[in-house]
Design a protein around this motif. Structure first.
Motif, PDB file in Angstrom:
ATOM      1  N   ASN A 291       0.846  -1.187   0.000  1.00  0.00           N
ATOM      2  CA  ASN A 291       0.000   0.000   0.000  1.00  0.00           C
ATOM      3  C   ASN A 291       0.886   1.243   0.000  1.00  0.00           C
TER       4      ASN A 291
ATOM      5  N   ILE B 129      -7.503  11.812   4.449  1.00  0.00           N
ATOM      6  CA  ILE B 129      -8.296  12.564   3.476  1.00  0.00           C
ATOM      7  C   ILE B 129      -9.401  11.689   2.889  1.00  0.00           C
ATOM      8  N   GLY B 130      -9.097  10.398   2.700  1.00  0.00           N
ATOM      9  CA  GLY B 130     -10.055   9.492   2.097  1.00  0.00           C
ATOM     10  C   GLY B 130     -11.160   9.010   3.021  1.00  0.00           C
TER      11      GLY B 130
ATOM     12  N   PRO C 258      -3.277  19.898   1.498  1.00  0.00           N
ATOM     13  CA  PRO C 258      -4.686  19.614   1.780  1.00  0.00           C
ATOM     14  C   PRO C 258      -5.542  20.869   1.693  1.00  0.00           C
TER      15      PRO C 258
ATOM     16  N   GLU D 241      -0.266   4.395  -0.028  1.00  0.00           N
ATOM     17  CA  GLU D 241      -0.947   5.573   0.479  1.00  0.00           C
ATOM     18  C   GLU D 241      -0.266   6.069   1.752  1.00  0.00           C
ATOM     19  N   THR D 242      -0.103   7.369   1.838  1.00  0.00           N
ATOM     20  CA  THR D 242       0.480   7.966   3.032  1.00  0.00           C
ATOM     21  C   THR D 242      -0.611   8.089   4.097  1.00  0.00           C
TER      22      THR D 242
ATOM     23  N   SER E 243       4.143  15.275   1.587  1.00  0.00           N
ATOM     24  CA  SER E 243       3.053  15.107   0.630  1.00  0.00           C
ATOM     25  C   SER E 243       3.344  15.936  -0.608  1.00  0.00           C
TER      26      SER E 243
ATOM     27  N   ASP F 264      -3.074  10.653   3.038  1.00  0.00           N
ATOM     28  CA  ASP F 264      -4.009  10.167   2.025  1.00  0.00           C
ATOM     29  C   ASP F 264      -5.137   9.371   2.665  1.00  0.00           C
ATOM     30  N   LEU F 265      -4.780   8.550   3.644  1.00  0.00           N
ATOM     31  CA  LEU F 265      -5.799   7.750   4.328  1.00  0.00           C
ATOM     32  C   LEU F 265      -6.785   8.632   5.083  1.00  0.00           C
TER      33      LEU F 265
ATOM     34  N   ARG G 133       1.003  17.233  -2.305  1.00  0.00           N
ATOM     35  CA  ARG G 133      -0.086  18.216  -2.457  1.00  0.00           C
ATOM     36  C   ARG G 133      -0.447  18.800  -1.102  1.00  0.00           C
TER      37      ARG G 133
END
Length: 80
Positions: A2, A11-12, A77, A4-5, A73, A8-9, A75
Motif C-alpha cells: 500500500n 483525506i479518504g 490539503p 498511500e500515506t 506530501s 491520504d488515508l 499536495r
C-alpha cells in the motif's frame, strides 16, 4: 504494498457522527416527562455499543497514525 500515506488515508475517510451523540440529541428534544419504552431502551443500548466501537476504531486509527513514519506530501490539503 500500500503506497498511500497517512495523510491520504485521512483525506479518504468519510466523516461520521458518533451514533450515541445523535441518540442523545433525539432524547434531549423530547419532553422530560416521557418515559422510554423497552424498545427505545434496547435501541439506546445498541447505539451506545456502536458508539463505543466507533470510539475504539478512532483510537486505533490515531495510534496507527502516531506510529507511522513522517512523509512529505506532494499536495497541500484543502484548507491550508
Amino acid at each position: 504494498m500500500n503506497l498511500e500515506t497517512p495523510l491520504d488515508l485521512l483525506i479518504g475517510e468519510t466523516e461520521r457522527v458518533n451514533p450515541a451523540i445523535l441518540l442523545a440529541e433525539e432524547f434531549m428534544r423530547r419532553d422530560a416527562a416521557d418515559l422510554l419504552s423497552a424498545d427505545e431502551i434496547d435501541r439506546a443500548a445498541e447505539v451506545l455499543n456502536d458508539g463505543r466501537a466507533e470510539i475504539e476504531t478512532i483510537r486505533r486509527q490515531i495510534a496507527a497514525f502516531a506510529r507511522s513514519s513522517p512523509s512529505a506530501s506532494s499536495r497541500t490539503p484543502i484548507g491550508f
